[in-house]
Each structure stands twice: as structure tokens, then as C-alpha cells.
Design an enzyme around this catalytic site. Structure first.
Site, PDB file in Angstrom:
ATOM      1  N   ASP A   1       0.843  -1.189   0.000  1.00  0.00           N
ATOM      2  CA  ASP A   1       0.000   0.000   0.000  1.00  0.00           C
ATOM      3  C   ASP A   1       0.887   1.249   0.000  1.00  0.00           C
ATOM      4  OD1 ASP A   1      -2.517   1.403   0.240  1.00  0.00           O
ATOM      5  OD2 ASP A   1      -1.968   1.780   2.333  1.00  0.00           O
TER       6      ASP A   1
ATOM      7  N   ASP B   1      -0.296   5.102   0.873  1.00  0.00           N
ATOM      8  CA  ASP B   1      -0.550   6.100   1.910  1.00  0.00           C
ATOM      9  C   ASP B   1      -0.544   5.433   3.283  1.00  0.00           C
ATOM     10  OD1 ASP B   1      -1.141   8.511   3.038  1.00  0.00           O
ATOM     11  OD2 ASP B   1      -3.096   8.738   2.093  1.00  0.00           O
TER      12      ASP B   1
ATOM     13  N   LYS C   1      -9.619  -2.579  -2.635  1.00  0.00           N
ATOM     14  CA  LYS C   1      -9.576  -3.288  -1.353  1.00  0.00           C
ATOM     15  C   LYS C   1     -10.730  -2.838  -0.450  1.00  0.00           C
ATOM     16  CE  LYS C   1      -5.324  -1.506  -1.244  1.00  0.00           C
ATOM     17  NZ  LYS C   1      -3.983  -1.062  -0.760  1.00  0.00           N
TER      18      LYS C   1
HETATM   19 MG   LIG Z   1      -2.984   3.141   3.338  1.00  0.00          MG
END
Ligand SMILES: [Mg+2]
Length: 262
Positions: free
Chosen positions: A13, A15, A187
Site C-alpha cells: 500500500d 498512503d 480493497k
Molecule cells: Mg494506506
């Protein structure tokens, strides 16, 4: 202590894992050095559909992280790939979303045709220029039979001032009005990870690295992957015990991950 073995396929991922705001998080440099030295395959997989791969790569470069744009899989790119597998060339698509989604669907050579009159598909992403007219057109398209696809189900977008609406909020409006449920690509649904794996080598333990239990870790668990939660983003150690799905590993940050896995 057990650790993942051999060459890995890492789904990482962005962020809250690599950066927060415009600041790189601790261990990002060590992480990429380890990935390179060990020969692991990786993709950076984000639910954010707003920006193009080149824009995300540019932001990373400004934070001192050099990544090929092709290593970035946004939910917009994954949605376009998923749609290509479903829909024949020339399919008419109405898309609400930012430059990331518009480019993923309609860049030169695309098989899709933008259409707000009689779309066959309605694709909804985060849209900072949302209007009543756009939402009304989206609702009417779905009532007229357009198939309803959403890039990512995040209902909120955290800002320094507080929570603001995300793509999932627009999704909820269209579903409330039409009664039609969307197909979600991002997701914790698996479309985005399945697309990621189709772009990677076929061998190697799949490891999901993320900062959110309810998206990254849940999707990784559904995929049957090894999951690693880093505590540099949204989810806290305290939330792990209350969440039904447990990450296989918990790290303070990427530096901690590299120290334990290398
Ligand atoms: Mg994130």
C-alpha cells in the site's frame, strides 16, 4: 522467528505505508534497497483513483523515492483492466472521477468510448468535481441498465480538518437511489489484487503490506496471502484485538519490517 521465505511477491500500500501527506515514512529507503537486493517482485497498490501512475510516481520522486510508474497500480488502472476483461471494444462508459480514472479508461488507444447519454457501464471513483447533475446522471444511467462499477469503497477521505466524502459515499448515493449494488474493484474486494498478481511473476509467496485492517489486511486475508500491518497509518495496535481478521505480522514501520525480514 518465522519470516516469509524465498523470493516474495509484495503488494504494498502507499498512503500510511510509504508516506504520510508529502513526507516519506521511516525505512522507505531501506525497504526498496532490501527488495532490490533480495530480488523480490513488488507492486504498489492503492485504492486511490484520483491520480495517474505518473502523478503518483512524481509525488514519490519529490519525497526521494524513485519508482517506475508501471510499478504503481491504482484502483483506476485496476478498474480499467477489469473492465477490459469484461467488455468488448467500443463499450460506452460513463465515468465520474479524476484524471487518474479518466486516463485509465480513455487514454489514446483505449477500447472504451466516453458516453453520458446511453452508457453501458457506469464507473464511479473519487471525484472532487462532483455535482448534483453528475450524480443524477449516474443514477439515471443505472436505472436504464448500465452496469455499476466502483473503483474503491472508501466512504471517507481523511483530511487535516476532518473526514470528507470518498468514492464510497457517491456509491452509497447511487445505491440508495437505484437499489442497485455496485461491483467494487478496490480493497477489501479482490479485483485490484487479482489484477496485481496478473502483472507479476507466477511464483513466490504473496505478502500484503498495509496500514489498514479493514482494507489492506482484510483483502490480503481473503486472497490467502501473508499479511503485514505497519503502524504508520490508520490502524493502531489496539484495534487489532477487536478486528476479526489478524495480520500475520505487525511492525512499527517499514524499517522494523526490513530489520526482521532481511
Ligand atoms: Mg494506506
Amino acid at each position: 522467528m518465522h519470516k516469509p521465505n524465498g523470493r516474495l511477491r509484495l503488494l504494498v500500500d502507499l498512503d500510511g505505508v510509504l508516506y504520510r501527506g508529502m513526507t516519506a515514512l521511516p525505512g522507505v529507503g531501506e525497504f526498496f534497497a532490501w527488495v532490490e537486493a533480495a530480488g523480490h517482485a513488488y507492486l504498489l497498490v492503492t485504492n486511490n483513483s484520483l491520480r495517474t501512475q505518473a502523478e503518483v510516481a512524481g509525488n514519490l520522486r519529490r519525497m526521494g523515492v524513485a519508482v517506475d510508474p508501471e510499478r504503481i497500480l491504482t484502483s483506476a488502472v485496476a478498474t480499467s483492466a477489469w473492465l477490459r476483461a469484461q467488455a468488448p471494444g467500443g463499450t460506452r462508459v460513463q465515468a465520474l472521477g479524476g484524471s487518474g480514472l479518466q486516463q485509465a479508461l480513455f487514454s489514446p488507444g483505449s477500447v472504451f468510448t466516453p458516453d453520458w447519454q446511453s452508457p453501458e457501464w457506469l464507473v464511479l471513483g473519487q471525484d472532487f468535481d462532483i455535482t448534483y447533475q453528475k450524480l443524477a446522471a449516474a443514477c439515471i444511467a443505472v436505472q436504464n441498465g448500465a452496469r455499476f462499477v466502483v473503483t474503491n469503497p472508501d466512504t471517507t477521505l481523511p483530511t487535516e480538518a476532518g473526514l470528507t466524502p470518498g468514492a464510497g459515499a457517491w456509491q452509497a448515493v447511487v445505491t440508495l437511489v437505484t437499489g442497485v449494488q455496485a461491483t467494487v474493484i478496490g480493497k477489501p474486494e479482490l479485483g485490484i489484487f487479482e489484477t496485481a498478481l496478473s502483472m507479476m511473476p507466477t511464483e513466490g509467496e504473496v505478502v500484503v503490506v498495509g496500514d489498514r485492517l479493514d482494507t489492506d489486511i482484510l483483502a490480503g486475508h481473503r486472497l490467502g496471502a501473508t499479511t503485514a500491518l505497519v503502524l504508520t497509518g490508520v490502524s493502531t495496535r489496539g484495534e487489532v484485538s477487536a478486528f476479526p481478521v489478524k495480520p500475520d505480522y505487525i511492525f512499527e514501520n517499514l524499517r522494523d519490517l526490513v530489520a526482521q525480514w532481511s
